[in-house]
Design a protein around this motif. Structure first.
Motif, PDB file in Angstrom:
ATOM      1  N   CYS A  75      -2.153  -4.634  -5.007  1.00 10.61           N
ATOM      2  CA  CYS A  75      -2.275  -3.327  -4.340  1.00 10.61           C
ATOM      3  C   CYS A  75      -3.485  -3.442  -3.417  1.00 10.61           C
ATOM      4  CB  CYS A  75      -2.549  -2.216  -5.335  1.00 10.61           C
ATOM      5  SG  CYS A  75      -1.369  -2.088  -6.652  1.00 10.61           S
ATOM      6  N   VAL A  76      -3.257  -3.557  -2.148  1.00 11.24           N
ATOM      7  CA  VAL A  76      -4.375  -3.740  -1.223  1.00 11.24           C
ATOM      8  C   VAL A  76      -4.907  -2.395  -0.746  1.00 11.24           C
ATOM      9  CG1 VAL A  76      -3.761  -6.054  -0.476  1.00 11.24           C
ATOM     10  CG2 VAL A  76      -2.719  -4.077   0.633  1.00 11.24           C
ATOM     11  N   GLU A  77      -5.885  -2.421   0.183  1.00  5.58           N
ATOM     12  CA  GLU A  77      -6.565  -1.183   0.554  1.00  5.58           C
ATOM     13  C   GLU A  77      -6.039  -0.550   1.836  1.00  5.58           C
ATOM     14  OE1 GLU A  77      -7.947  -4.169   0.452  1.00  5.58           O
ATOM     15  OE2 GLU A  77      -8.279  -4.490   2.568  1.00  5.58           O
ATOM     16  N   SER A  78      -5.077  -1.185   2.501  1.00  6.81           N
ATOM     17  CA  SER A  78      -4.437  -0.547   3.653  1.00  6.81           C
ATOM     18  C   SER A  78      -3.199  -1.356   4.025  1.00  6.81           C
ATOM     19  CB  SER A  78      -5.383  -0.474   4.854  1.00  6.81           C
ATOM     20  OG  SER A  78      -5.436  -1.730   5.512  1.00  6.81           O
ATOM     21  N   GLU A  79      -2.369  -0.788   4.883  1.00  2.00           N
ATOM     22  CA  GLU A  79      -1.161  -1.503   5.304  1.00  2.00           C
ATOM     23  C   GLU A  79      -1.507  -2.731   6.136  1.00  2.00           C
ATOM     24  OE1 GLU A  79      -1.487   1.805   5.584  1.00  2.00           O
ATOM     25  OE2 GLU A  79       0.230   2.692   4.539  1.00  2.00           O
ATOM     26  N   GLN A 108      -0.702   5.923  -7.478  1.00  2.00           N
ATOM     27  CA  GLN A 108      -0.994   4.486  -7.477  1.00  2.00           C
ATOM     28  C   GLN A 108      -2.477   4.224  -7.729  1.00  2.00           C
ATOM     29  OE1 GLN A 108       0.593   6.091  -4.989  1.00  2.00           O
ATOM     30  NE2 GLN A 108       2.689   5.418  -5.361  1.00  2.00           N
ATOM     31  N   GLN A 109      -2.762   3.012  -8.162  1.00  2.00           N
ATOM     32  CA  GLN A 109      -4.143   2.576  -8.361  1.00  2.00           C
ATOM     33  C   GLN A 109      -4.867   2.590  -7.020  1.00  2.00           C
ATOM     34  OE1 GLN A 109      -4.849  -0.700  -7.045  1.00  2.00           O
ATOM     35  NE2 GLN A 109      -6.923  -0.937  -7.790  1.00  2.00           N
ATOM     36  N   GLU A 145      -8.845  -4.068 -11.400  1.00  2.00           N
ATOM     37  CA  GLU A 145      -9.813  -4.071 -10.296  1.00  2.00           C
ATOM     38  C   GLU A 145     -11.017  -3.193 -10.648  1.00  2.00           C
ATOM     39  OE1 GLU A 145      -8.150  -3.227  -6.469  1.00  2.00           O
ATOM     40  OE2 GLU A 145      -6.388  -4.472  -6.828  1.00  2.00           O
ATOM     41  N   THR A 205       0.948  10.327  -3.264  1.00  2.00           N
ATOM     42  CA  THR A 205       2.078   9.396  -3.150  1.00  2.00           C
ATOM     43  C   THR A 205       2.630   8.988  -4.506  1.00  2.00           C
ATOM     44  OG1 THR A 205       0.431   7.660  -2.832  1.00  2.00           O
ATOM     45  CG2 THR A 205       1.602   8.432  -0.865  1.00  2.00           C
ATOM     46  N   ALA A 238     -10.622   3.432   0.617  1.00  2.00           N
ATOM     47  CA  ALA A 238      -9.743   2.256   0.695  1.00  2.00           C
ATOM     48  C   ALA A 238      -9.444   2.035   2.169  1.00  2.00           C
ATOM     49  CB  ALA A 238      -8.477   2.472  -0.108  1.00  2.00           C
ATOM     50  N   ILE A 239      -8.456   2.753   2.651  1.00  2.00           N
ATOM     51  CA  ILE A 239      -8.003   2.527   4.023  1.00  2.00           C
ATOM     52  C   ILE A 239      -9.082   2.902   5.039  1.00  2.00           C
ATOM     53  CG2 ILE A 239      -6.820   4.771   4.176  1.00  2.00           C
ATOM     54  CD1 ILE A 239      -4.533   3.262   5.614  1.00  2.00           C
ATOM     55  N   TYR A 248       0.865  -1.174   0.000  1.00  2.34           N
ATOM     56  CA  TYR A 248       0.000   0.000   0.000  1.00  2.34           C
ATOM     57  C   TYR A 248       0.903   1.225   0.000  1.00  2.34           C
ATOM     58  CZ  TYR A 248      -3.921   2.984   1.362  1.00  2.34           C
ATOM     59  OH  TYR A 248      -4.891   3.951   1.396  1.00  2.34           O
ATOM     60  N   PRO A 249       0.554   2.253  -0.787  1.00  6.88           N
ATOM     61  CA  PRO A 249       1.490   3.378  -0.890  1.00  6.88           C
ATOM     62  C   PRO A 249       1.593   4.209   0.390  1.00  6.88           C
ATOM     63  CG  PRO A 249      -0.542   3.837  -2.125  1.00  6.88           C
ATOM     64  CD  PRO A 249      -0.615   2.411  -1.678  1.00  6.88           C
ATOM     65  N   TYR A 300      -4.184   7.592  -6.058  1.00  8.22           N
ATOM     66  CA  TYR A 300      -3.482   8.174  -4.911  1.00  8.22           C
ATOM     67  C   TYR A 300      -2.515   9.216  -5.465  1.00  8.22           C
ATOM     68  CZ  TYR A 300      -5.058   4.235  -2.010  1.00  8.22           C
ATOM     69  OH  TYR A 300      -5.794   3.319  -1.322  1.00  8.22           O
TER      70      TYR A 300
END
Lengths: 409, 283
Positions: A59-63, B139-140, B159, B136, B107-108, A32-33, B133
C-alpha cells in the motif's frame, strides 16, 4: 480443444478484476485507494492475507508511487499489476508515459471516473482519454465477465516478448465496478497455464552480448537513462512499431482464450452488433453498449435497420475494422462519455471521424457527448439518438455535428 | 391545546452554510466535533468571516469546506496545502486554514506539509487523524498504528506510523498541538491560538472513526473510542514531541511547540520590496 468447464460466481466488476489478478500469478501489486477502484485492492489484500496468492502487496502513499513501484517491479522481470481511477490516473500521468517508454508490461485496471473540478466520483471517460497517446494498449470492457476475461488476456498481451507494452483494462466506474453479475471463471490452473511464465526478449548489452531485457545483476543493463536528440526519436518510433504488431498478438490471445472459455468479444477489436446490414449505427465504448444493444433489438423488431459498433481496443485503434463496419452506412453517431472542450466533439468522435476520412464513402457522422460525471444513459435517450440518425439518413443532412445528450439546457 | 413555540436560531448558524447541513458524516465520527470547535473558535474570536479561507482536501473531513460559511476550496487529493499557499501569497491578509485528514495531508500530500512548515508560511493546518482512509473504505494509511487491522491489513499493519507532532516540529512549524475530540474546549483554544498566530501552525486532532476503522481495528463504537481517549490521554504541554508517539496505552496531548520565527510571506514581501527598490533606483 474443448471448452473448459467453469463455475459461475457473483462478482462485481472490481471483484472480477481482483479474481483474475489472483489467478494470473502476479508477483507484485502496488496500489493506493481511490473510488471506485478501491474494491479491487481490498479484495486482493484479502487474497494476500489468506495466503491464496504468492504476491508482494504494498500500500503506497500515492498513485504516482503505485505505478512507479509497479513499473520498477516489472523492469526486474516480475509480473506487476496496479489499479486506479480518475485523479489517481491523472496523478500517475508522468509514470504512465515512463512505463510505456520503458516497455514495462505492467497491467493496470482503470475504473473510469470523471475528473475534478467539480469533484465527482462517478463514471465518465475523461480520465483515460487523457492517457490515449501514452503508448499503452487500451482494452475496454462491456460487462464484468469481459473485465475478468480481459485482465487475464492483458498479461499475455503485455508480456509478449515481441510487444512488451503495458495494457490498461477500462471498466466503467460504478456501472461495472459496483454492479454484481454472474461471472464464469476458469479454474486456477487453467488461467495459470494460460498466462504462463513471463518470457523476456533478448537485447544487446554494451558489449554486444545478448541478455534478457530485465534488471538483473548477472546481466547489467540501465533502464530509462537520458536519451537526447540522438536516439530518443528512434525509441519513440519503436513504440509505434510495437503497436503495429499488437493486433496480431491481441487477436492470437483473444482467439486462444475463446477456445478455452467459449467467450469471445467480436473479433477482439470491435464488437459489431447487427452492424452488417444496418443503415444507422452508433459507435460506443464500455458498458453503454449493453443498453444500446437492447435499444437496437427494439428498433429491429420495428423493422428499423439499426446497429451498434462497440470498440474494444481503443489502442491500437482498429482502423480497418471501424472503416469497413461504417463506410457504407447511411448515418453514424458516436457516443462520447468525455468531451474535448473546445475541440468540436469528444475525443472518441475525433478518432472515429478520422478513421472515416480514409473510407471509400463517408457517411454523415455526428457526436453525442453523454453521461459526464455518471449521468445516466437510459434507453429513451439512445432511442432519440437513433431517431436523429433516421432523419439524417433520410435527408443526408447534419443539423448539429455535436450535441449533448441528457444535459439540462 | 397547541403550544406556542419560538424558533430560535442556532448560535453557530452564521458560521455554517445551512444549505449543506445536515452533514453526511457517520454517527460518532469526530469530524462534526472538529467543525463545531472550529466555528466556535471563529465565533469567540469575533473574526470577520470575509477574512477567513477554509481549504480542505479529499477524505471525509474534506466536506468541511462546504459546511463553513466562509470562502472555501475543496481541493484535489493531497493538495490543500499548495492551494492554501497560493491563497496566502496572493492575499496575505486572509487567515488561511487547511482542514484535512491524515491520509490526505501525510501520505499523498506529505511533501507539501514538510515544505510549507519548513518555509514557515502563515497557514494553519488542522488534521483530523482517524488512523485510516475512512472514506474509501478503511485502508491502511500513514498514521495507522503498528499491528492494527484495516481493510488492507487484515492480519495487522506492518508499517510504522508517523508521529505527526514530531514531524511538524521537526519540519519547522511554529505552533504544534495535539488533542483528541474528547478535549473539545482545549481543542477550541488551540484553534483560536493558531488563528491568531503568525507562521505555520499545526493542530492534530485524534478523531474516532467508529463505522470504518473502529470495526476493522476492533476498537469498537464511538463510545469505546472516547473511553480510550479518556483513559490514554496524558496532557504533556511542551514535552519532547519525539516522545509523543500514540500507542494503545498512551496518547500524549497538549501544546508541543509555540515559538516565533519570521514568516515566509513577510520575508518574501521584504525581499520583493528590496529588489524593486534596486530596479527603480529608490531607497
Amino acid at each position: 480443444m474443448a471448452i473448459i468447464e467453469q463455475k459461475t460466481i457473483p462478482l462485481n466488476g472490481d471483484e472480477a478484476v481482483a479474481y483474475a489478478v489472483k489467478q494470473s500469478d502476479v508477483d507484485v501489486v502496488a496500489a493506493y485507494p481511490i473510488t471506485p477502484q478501491t474494491i479491487i485492492v481490498e479484495r486482493f489484500s484479502e487474497y494476500v492475507a489468506n495466503g491464496e496468492v504468492d504476491t508482494e502487496f504494498v500500500c503506497v502513499e500515492s498513485e504516482h508511487s503505485a505505478l512507479a513501484a509497479s513499473l520498477t517491479a516489472s523492469l526486474t522481470g516480475a509480473r506487476a499489476f496496479t489499479a486506479t481511477a480518475s485523479a489517481g490516473l491523472a496523478l500517475m500521468h508522468e509514470m504512465v508515459y515512463v512505463t510505456a517508454g520503458c516497455r514495462a508490461p505492467v497491467v493496470m485496471a482503470v475504473t473510469n471516473r470523471a475528473l475534478s473540478a467539480p469533484i465527482n466520483i462517478h463514471c465518465d471517460h475523461s480520465d483515460v482519454m487523457a492517457e490515449r497517446d501514452s503508448g499503452w494498449i487500451q482494452l475496454w470492457a462491456e460487462n464484468a465477465q469481459e473485465v475478468y476475461d480481459s485482465i487475464i488476456q492483458a498479461f499475455r498481451i503485455a508480456e509478449h516478448p515481441d510487444l512488451m507494452t503495458p495494457v490498461m483494462v477500462n471498466l466503467d466506474g460504478f456501472f461495472l465496478s459496483h454492479t454484481l453479475e454472474n461471472v464464469q471463471v476458469l479454474p486456477d490452473n487453467v488461467v495459470r497455464k494460460f498466462v504462463g511464465i513471463r518470457q523476456y526478449p533478448l537485447v544487446s548489452d554494451t558489449q554486444g552480448k545478448k541478455v534478457p531485457f530485465k534488471l538483473d545483476p548477472d546481466f547489467p543493463l540501465t533502464m530509462g537513462p537520458l536519451d537526447l536528440p540522438d536516439y530518443y526519436f528512434e525509441h519513440k518510433r519503436q513504440q509505434e512499431e510495437a503497436m503495429h504488431i499488437a493486433p496480431k498478438i491481441i487477436k492470437q490471445v483473444h482467439d486462444e482464450y475463446a477456445k478455452l472459455s467459449g467467450r469471445s468479444y467480436g473479433n477482439g477489436f470491435v464488437d459489431a452488433y447487427n452492424v452488417d446490414d444496418a443503415e444507422i449505427v452508433t459507435v460506443c465504448l464500455g458498458s453503454t453498449a449493453g443498453t444500446t444493444k437492447t435499444v437496437v433489438d427494439q428498433l429491429r423488431s420495428k423493422g428499423i435497420k439499426a446497429g451498434v459498433l462497440r470498440v474494444r481496443t481503443l489502442r491500437p485503434l482498429p482502423v480497418e475494422d471501424i472503416m469497413r463496419a461504417l463506410e457504407n452506412k447511411k448515418a453514424v453517431a458516436v457516443l462520447d462519455r468525455s468531451n474535448s472542450v473546445g475541440g468540436q466533439g469528444g475525443p472518441f468522435f475525433h478518432e472515429i471521424r478520422h478513421v472515416l476520412y480514409g473510407a471509400q464513402s463517408h457517411p454523415p457522422i455526428v457526436d453525442y457527448v453523454y453521461g459526464l460525471g455518471g449521468r445516466d444513459m437510459p434507453p429513451a435517450l439512445i432511442q432519440n439518438i437513433y431517431k436523429d440518425l433516421e432523419e439524417i439518413a433520410k435527408t443526408g443532412k447534419v443539423k448539429n455535428l455535436v450535441q449533448f445528450a441528457g444535459v439540462r439546457e | 391545546m397547541a403550544e406556542q413555540t419560538t424558533q430560535i436560531a442556532h448560535p453557530l448558524e452564521p458560521f455554517l452554510r445551512k444549505t449543506t447541513i445536515p452533514h453526511i458524516w457517520c454517527p460518532g465520527c469526530g469530524d462534526g466535533t472538529i467543525l463545531n470547535s472550529f466555528v466556535t473558535a471563529l465565533k469567540e474570536l469575533e473574526v470577520n468571516l470575509d477574512k477567513i479561507a477554509v481549504i480542505s482536501g479529499i477524505g471525509c473531513i474534506g466536506r468541511i469546506a462546504g459546511y463553513t460559511n466562509t470562502d472555501s476550496f475543496h481541493t484535489t487529493h493531497g493538495r490543500p496545502i499548495p492551494f492554501a499557499v497560493g491563497v496566502k501569497l496572493a492575499n496575505p491578509e486572509l487567515n488561511v486554514i487547511v482542514i484535512s485528514g491524515d491520509g490526505d495531508l501525510f501520505a499523498i500530500g506529505g511533501n507539501h506539509f514538510i515544505h510549507a512548515a519548513r518555509r514557515n508560511i502563515g497557514i494553519k493546518v488542522i488534521c483530523s487523524n482517524n488512523f485510516n482512509y475512512g472514506m474509501t473504505g478503511g485502508q491502511q494509511g500513514p498514521t495507522t498504528p503498528l499491528a492494527s487491522r484495516t481493510a488492507t491489513t487484515p492480519f495487522g499493519n506492518i508499517e510504522h506510523p508517523f508521529n505527526l507532532v514530531h514531524l511538524a516540529a521537526a519540519s519547522g512549524a511554529v505552533y504544534v498541538a495535539r488533542w483528541t475530540t474528547l478535549h473539545v474546549r482545549r481543542m477550541t483554544e488551540s484553534i483560536k491560538k493558531a488563528i491568531q498566530k503568525e507562521g505555520f501552525s499545526f493542530i492534530e486532532i485524534v478523531s474516532p472513526c467508529p463505522e470504518i476503522y473502529g470495526k476493522a481495528s476492533k476498537i469498537g463504537t464511538a463510545m469505546d473510542f472516547m473511553n480510550w481517549f479518556k483513559k490514554a490521554s496524558v496532557i504533556q504541554n511542551f514535552s519532547d514531541p519525539a516522545q509523543a508517539e500514540i500507542t494503545a496505552e498512551k496518547i500524549p496531548v497538549g501544546e508541543f511547540v509555540d515559538v516565533e520565527k519570521p514568516t515566509f510571506e513577510k520575508l518574501l514581501r521584504e525581499m520583493t520590496a528590496q529588489a524593486q527598490g534596486k530596479v527603480t533606483g529608490g531607497a
